[in-house]
Motif scaffolding. Structure first.
Motif, PDB file in Angstrom:
ATOM      1  N   TRP A   8      41.998   5.206   2.978  1.00  0.00           N
ATOM      2  CA  TRP A   8      42.191   5.143   4.428  1.00  0.00           C
ATOM      3  C   TRP A   8      40.935   4.663   5.139  1.00  0.00           C
ATOM      4  O   TRP A   8      41.008   4.136   6.254  1.00  0.00           O
ATOM      5  N   ARG A 134      53.035   1.582   5.159  1.00  0.00           N
ATOM      6  CA  ARG A 134      52.318   2.256   6.239  1.00  0.00           C
ATOM      7  C   ARG A 134      50.874   1.783   6.325  1.00  0.00           C
ATOM      8  O   ARG A 134      50.346   1.545   7.418  1.00  0.00           O
ATOM      9  N   SER A 137      50.727  -1.694   7.813  1.00  0.00           N
ATOM     10  CA  SER A 137      51.100  -1.646   9.227  1.00  0.00           C
ATOM     11  C   SER A 137      49.984  -1.060  10.082  1.00  0.00           C
ATOM     12  O   SER A 137      49.688  -1.558  11.173  1.00  0.00           O
ATOM     13  N   ILE A 138      49.348   0.006   9.588  1.00  0.00           N
ATOM     14  CA  ILE A 138      48.250   0.606  10.345  1.00  0.00           C
ATOM     15  C   ILE A 138      47.069  -0.362  10.433  1.00  0.00           C
ATOM     16  O   ILE A 138      46.481  -0.543  11.502  1.00  0.00           O
ATOM     17  N   LEU A 141      47.334  -2.936  13.060  1.00  0.00           N
ATOM     18  CA  LEU A 141      47.173  -2.541  14.461  1.00  0.00           C
ATOM     19  C   LEU A 141      45.933  -3.176  15.078  1.00  0.00           C
ATOM     20  O   LEU A 141      45.861  -3.386  16.288  1.00  0.00           O
ATOM     21  N   LEU A 275      53.182   0.026  15.827  1.00  0.00           N
ATOM     22  CA  LEU A 275      53.213   1.477  15.665  1.00  0.00           C
ATOM     23  C   LEU A 275      54.580   1.941  15.171  1.00  0.00           C
ATOM     24  O   LEU A 275      54.681   2.813  14.300  1.00  0.00           O
ATOM     25  N   ALA A 278      54.811   0.969  11.537  1.00  0.00           N
ATOM     26  CA  ALA A 278      54.000   1.850  10.697  1.00  0.00           C
ATOM     27  C   ALA A 278      54.719   3.160  10.407  1.00  0.00           C
ATOM     28  O   ALA A 278      54.588   3.729   9.321  1.00  0.00           O
ATOM     29  N   ARG A 279      55.486   3.641  11.383  1.00  0.00           N
ATOM     30  CA  ARG A 279      56.197   4.908  11.215  1.00  0.00           C
ATOM     31  C   ARG A 279      57.343   4.792  10.213  1.00  0.00           C
ATOM     32  O   ARG A 279      57.596   5.715   9.428  1.00  0.00           O
TER      33      ARG A 279
END
Length: 405
Positions: A8, A134, A137-138, A141, A275, A278-279
């Motif tokens: 992360w 995810r 996608s994050i 951002l 967002l 990502a969810r």
């Protein structure tokens, strides 16, 4: 999903790098186009050609960049990307002849290849399995944050400091942030830290041999990959052309404040769209989602071309923002899901090269049609048709029968 998982942190660096690259690269290109046309008096089509050179060169670089990241991880990509993008941005504000603009965008193309979503997705491929959608996608951002802030910052700074000083400061800020992050944070793969994708301990992982990944030839032989290349090539041609000409298009109906608000709103909508993706990215069908997004973009462009009033153009920018964020993000998710992680850099490198070569035509097609027909109606109508074709193509594809992990 462990919060302590080092992957992360890699996502965080990719997000920040994407913010700078999109603010001063992808979205900034529209500002540079507007400034060079307005202050130098050069034709829109001529300057658009420089931006096309930027995209063509960066597209051709995506295959070696994918291989570089596959062998050495994301550190060299971030470092080289920051240096090249910074040099090109600093130069673009000082050009005095068209060939110099072409040279500045050429240098900038090396930075875009190293910091684009293709590089981000390839960097993240070894780090995630269950949370791959995810993570991508994050990280993407950052593109929305960059798009949301880049145009207003550049336009405001140009009004205060002038074009040359603004690009110099922007380049310096990029280097000051990305070089330390690239050097101190980036790592090649989780195994170097005694982990496996998603943070699983090595000892807990199965020791069973894994099948080999796809070769470039094998992947290109499938309709699954070719449909991604065709659909997203058309979609990115439309999208990049729209983004590049958005400031000039809006300027024909809105004042500087309205242009800034509409462009920022477009980027904010892209952030909201990302967002949402990502969810749900790991639970939805990416092809069906892409079809819906492209159909929405096509209808929006059609309405803007037919009714180019200030309110329609402003609303159209907002709706396009929702599609912009997801069109760029879904293609690597499809390829990663259908072709696996083992050779993602090789497979998506060639796919993204084809996609971006098509995207590179966008700025010039919009610009040349604008100059030939005296406005943006025809470019917008053509773009709408291409997006609707792309929506059908992406839905026609399916995971290859000989799928490999």
């Amino acid at each position: 999903m462990s919060r302590a998982f080092y992957g992360w942190r890699i996502v965080g660096v990719c997000l920040i790098a994407g913010a700078f690259a999109n603010a001063f690269g992808l979205f900034g290109a529209g500002v540079y186009l507007h400034e060079l046309v307005a202050t130098r008096g050069w034709p829109t089509g001529l300057v658009s050609g420089a931006i096309t050179t930027f995209y063509v060169t960066s597209a051709l670089l995506l295959i070696p960049v994918g291989s570089l990241i596959g062998r050495h991880g994301g550190r060299p990509s971030v470092m080289i990307g920051a240096l090249a993008m910074g040099a090109g941005i600093a130069a673009i504000g000082h050009v005095e002849a068209p060939w110099q603009a072409y040279a500045a965008f050429f240098v900038m193309s090396f930075g875009w290849a190293c910091l684009s979503l293709t590089a981000v997705a390839t960097t993240l491929a070894p780090w995630f399995e269950r949370h791959q959608g995810r993570a991508v996608s994050i990280a993407s951002l950052g593109a929305s944050v960059g798009g949301m802030t880049g145009v207003p910052i550049l336009l405001f700074s140009i009004g205060i400091m002038g074009f040359a000083a603004t690009t110099t400061v922007a380049a310096a800020a990029m280097l000051a942030v990305l070089l330390p992050l690239g050097w101190f944070v980036m790592r090649r793969r989780p195994q170097d830290l005694g982990l496996l994708p998603d943070g699983a301990p090595v000892a807990a992982a199965s020791t069973a041999a894994r099948p080999a990944g796809w070769t470039r030839r094998e992947a290109l032989g499938t309709w699954a990959l070719r449909s991604v290349m065709l659909a997203f090539g058309l979609a990115m041609l439309v999208q990049v052309g729209f983004i590049t000409h958005q400031v000039t298009l809006l300027s024909q109906a809105l004042g500087p404040a309205g242009v800034s608000l509409a462009a920022s709103g477009s980027a904010l909508a892209a952030l909201l769209g990302r967002l949402m993706l990502a969810r749900f990215a790991d639970q939805i069908s990416p092809r069906a989602t892409a079809c819906a997004v492209l159909a929405l973009a096509g209808v929006t462009l059609l309405i803007q071309g037919l009714f180019p009033t200030p309110s329609v153009l402003t609303a159209g920018s907002l709706v396009m923002g929702l599609t912009i964020g997801n069109v760029t993000t879904i293609s690597p998710i499809i390829v990663r899901r259908e072709f696996g992680a083992a050779t993602f850099g090789v497979v998506f490198g060639v796919a993204s090269c084809g996609i971006q070569l098509a995207a590179a035509m966008g700025p010039s097609i919009y610009g040349l049609l604008h100059d030939a027909f005296g406005g943006y109606r025809l470019p917008l109508l053509l773009a709408a048709a291409l997006d609707l074709v792309a929506a059908c193509v992406v839905l026609s594809g399916a995971a290859p029968r000989a799928a490999r992990p």
